[in-house]
Design an enzyme around this catalytic site. Structure first.
Site, mmCIF file in Angstrom:
data_model
loop_
_atom_site.group_PDB
_atom_site.id
_atom_site.type_symbol
_atom_site.label_atom_id
_atom_site.label_comp_id
_atom_site.label_asym_id
_atom_site.label_seq_id
_atom_site.Cartn_x
_atom_site.Cartn_y
_atom_site.Cartn_z
ATOM 1 N NE ARG A 1 -2.831 -1.764 -0.571
ATOM 2 C CZ ARG A 1 -2.760 -2.898 -0.839
ATOM 3 N NH1 ARG A 1 -2.409 -3.836 0.010
ATOM 4 N NH2 ARG A 1 -2.614 -3.169 -2.160
ATOM 5 C CD GLN B 1 -14.433 6.548 7.202
ATOM 6 O OE1 GLN B 1 -14.622 5.491 7.641
ATOM 7 N NE2 GLN B 1 -14.919 7.358 6.227
ATOM 8 C CG ASN B 2 -8.828 7.954 2.735
ATOM 9 O OD1 ASN B 2 -9.875 6.861 2.997
ATOM 10 N ND2 ASN B 2 -9.390 8.647 1.872
ATOM 11 C CB VAL B 3 -3.613 4.899 6.022
ATOM 12 C CG1 VAL B 3 -4.618 4.564 7.333
ATOM 13 C CG2 VAL B 3 -3.868 4.199 4.933
ATOM 14 C CG ASP B 4 -4.790 8.660 0.844
ATOM 15 O OD1 ASP B 4 -4.612 9.834 1.132
ATOM 16 O OD2 ASP B 4 -5.761 8.044 0.356
ATOM 17 C CG HIS C 1 -9.509 4.458 10.096
ATOM 18 N ND1 HIS C 1 -10.290 4.235 9.298
ATOM 19 C CD2 HIS C 1 -10.219 4.516 11.554
ATOM 20 C CE1 HIS C 1 -11.680 4.294 9.745
ATOM 21 N NE2 HIS C 1 -11.481 4.339 11.293
ATOM 22 N N GLY D 1 -17.037 9.899 -0.262
ATOM 23 C CA GLY D 1 -16.568 8.518 -0.681
ATOM 24 C C GLY D 1 -16.021 7.717 0.428
ATOM 25 C CB THR D 2 -16.804 7.088 3.492
ATOM 26 O OG1 THR D 2 -17.224 5.942 4.787
ATOM 27 C CG2 THR D 2 -17.840 8.269 3.811
ATOM 28 C CB SER D 3 -19.234 1.980 2.255
ATOM 29 O OG SER D 3 -18.175 1.672 3.286
HETATM 30 P P1 OAD Z 1 -15.250 1.770 1.548
HETATM 31 O O1 OAD Z 1 -14.352 0.850 0.348
HETATM 32 O O2 OAD Z 1 -15.882 1.090 2.484
HETATM 33 O O3 OAD Z 1 -16.147 2.517 0.461
HETATM 34 C C1 OAD Z 1 -15.632 3.437 -0.482
HETATM 35 C C2 OAD Z 1 -16.593 4.421 -1.019
HETATM 36 O O4 OAD Z 1 -16.356 5.122 -1.669
HETATM 37 C C3 OAD Z 1 -17.915 3.816 -1.310
HETATM 38 O O5 OAD Z 1 -19.317 4.177 -0.939
HETATM 39 C C4 OAD Z 1 -17.867 3.917 -2.957
HETATM 40 O O6 OAD Z 1 -19.360 3.852 -3.688
HETATM 41 C C5 OAD Z 1 -17.107 5.100 -3.007
HETATM 42 N N1 OAD Z 1 -16.532 5.390 -4.260
HETATM 43 C C6 OAD Z 1 -15.850 4.714 -4.974
HETATM 44 N N2 OAD Z 1 -15.157 5.354 -6.052
HETATM 45 C C7 OAD Z 1 -15.522 6.945 -5.976
HETATM 46 C C8 OAD Z 1 -15.303 7.959 -6.539
HETATM 47 N N3 OAD Z 1 -14.677 7.784 -7.768
HETATM 48 N N4 OAD Z 1 -15.613 8.841 -5.961
HETATM 49 C C9 OAD Z 1 -16.186 8.975 -4.659
HETATM 50 N N5 OAD Z 1 -16.531 8.006 -4.032
HETATM 51 C C10 OAD Z 1 -16.291 6.773 -4.742
HETATM 52 O O7 OAD Z 1 -14.197 2.756 2.166
HETATM 53 P P2 OAD Z 1 -14.335 3.573 3.506
HETATM 54 O O8 OAD Z 1 -15.545 4.050 3.649
HETATM 55 O O9 OAD Z 1 -13.319 4.524 3.565
HETATM 56 O O10 OAD Z 1 -10.148 1.194 7.694
HETATM 57 O O11 OAD Z 1 -13.930 2.457 4.589
HETATM 58 C C11 OAD Z 1 -13.922 2.687 6.028
HETATM 59 C C12 OAD Z 1 -12.588 1.894 6.392
HETATM 60 O O12 OAD Z 1 -12.746 0.655 6.282
HETATM 61 C C13 OAD Z 1 -11.235 2.255 6.190
HETATM 62 O O13 OAD Z 1 -10.704 3.560 6.627
HETATM 63 C C14 OAD Z 1 -10.380 1.332 6.235
HETATM 64 C C15 OAD Z 1 -11.460 0.219 6.018
HETATM 65 O O14 OAD Z 1 -11.263 -1.130 6.211
HETATM 66 C C16 OAD Z 1 -9.253 0.554 8.164
HETATM 67 O O15 OAD Z 1 -8.181 0.197 7.308
HETATM 68 C C17 OAD Z 1 -8.780 0.679 9.659
#
Ligand code: OAD
Length: 231
Positions: A58, A88-91, A106, A172-174
């Site tokens: 990563r 929530q991103n680690v980047d 995170h 951009g978070t689920s």
């Molecule tokens: P997810 O992978 O759960 O969700 C990503 C979201 O981004 C989804 O709702 C997609 O529809 C959306 N998406 C995809 N492409 C996109 C784009 N081009 N523009 C905007 N949105 C887009 O990721 P997170 O919600 O960030 O934690 O996940 C939360 C946490 O779960 C992360 O921080 C990580 C993970 O496991 C750890 O690793 C501790």
């Protein structure tokens, strides 16, 4: 005049157009890897090599990507607003774009920490954390990541920040992972909440949310233009 405060919660989707995989989309990281095998403390105890390799890959990728239009638009928002990003991103793409106030819920990929004292955090030189890399107390360094099952130390501060928002943005978070997904619940009554995501995200806990079904690059740039005009 004091600037209005915009608090922005971002997730993996804000970095998707930079070429970083999300976690839960089809083709996402959690389809290729088992969370329990790479992102828990138990995994670290069981198989340090695998966990280190997962985060090394990563981190290596992070050196090959650039911030995208969404990251840049959020920097522009600072011209007229007091912008605070909770990611929530680690980047480090928000920082590299130039955002001034970024809180990582995170952890951070480019940092490592002692496995016996969480307060000993270091910048890693380059992309590779190796077995035998030790903290000053002699313990193996681990990725500076909040793994599943671990407490999220920044949550009280993030909740406090959310409670001071004049405007809240979610990009951009689920909204699958708590406590991060619950932060919007701390916004003051009547605070406008915008959510940008191309997919359908559960929003029943966010009354009055304005959903923008766009990718982050386009959706954020357009919303930022609108908010700058309104400021
Ligand atoms: P997810 O992978 O759960 O969700 C990503 C979201 O981004 C989804 O709702 C997609 O529809 C959306 N998406 C995809 N492409 C996109 C784009 N081009 N523009 C905007 N949105 C887009 O990721 P997170 O919600 O960030 O934690 O996940 C939360 C946490 O779960 C992360 O921080 C990580 C993970 O496991 C750890 O690793 C501790």
């Amino acid at each position: 005049m004091t600037k209005k405060r915009i608090v922005v919660l971002t997730g993996a989707g804000v970095s998707a157009e930079s070429g970083i995989s999300t976690f839960r989309d089809s083709g996402g990281l959690w389809e290729k890897y088992d969370i329990m095998e790479v992102a828990t403390h138990e995994a670290w105890v069981r198989n340090q090599d695998l966990v280190m390799e997962f985060y090394n890959q990563r981190r290596k990728q992070l050196y090959e990507v650039e911030p995208n239009a969404a990251h840049h638009a959020l920097v522009k928002l600072e011209e007229k607003y007091d912008v605070h990003i909770i990611t929530q991103n680690v980047d480090d793409l928000h920082e590299r774009a130039g955002s001034k106030k970024v809180m990582h819920l995170h952890g951070e990929l480019k940092k490592v920490r002692s496995s016996i004292d969480e307060n000993l955090v270091y910048d890693l030189d380059g992309w590779e954390l190796k077995k035998g890399d030790k903290c000053e107390k002699g313990s193996q360094l681990r990725p500076h990541i909040v793994w599943f099952g671990e407490p999220v130390p920044m949550i009280p501060e993030a909740a406090q920040l959310s409670s001071t928002a004049d405007i809240y943005m979610i990009i951009g978070t689920s909204l699958n992972v708590y406590p991060a997904a619950g932060l919007v619940g701390y916004t003051p009554p009547g605070c406008p909440v915008y959510l940008i995501d191309p997919a359908e995200v559960p929003v029943s806990h966010i009354p009055g949310v304005k959903v923008i079904r766009e990718k982050a690059g386009k959706g954020t740039a357009e919303l930022v233009e609108k908010l700058l005009k309104e400021a």
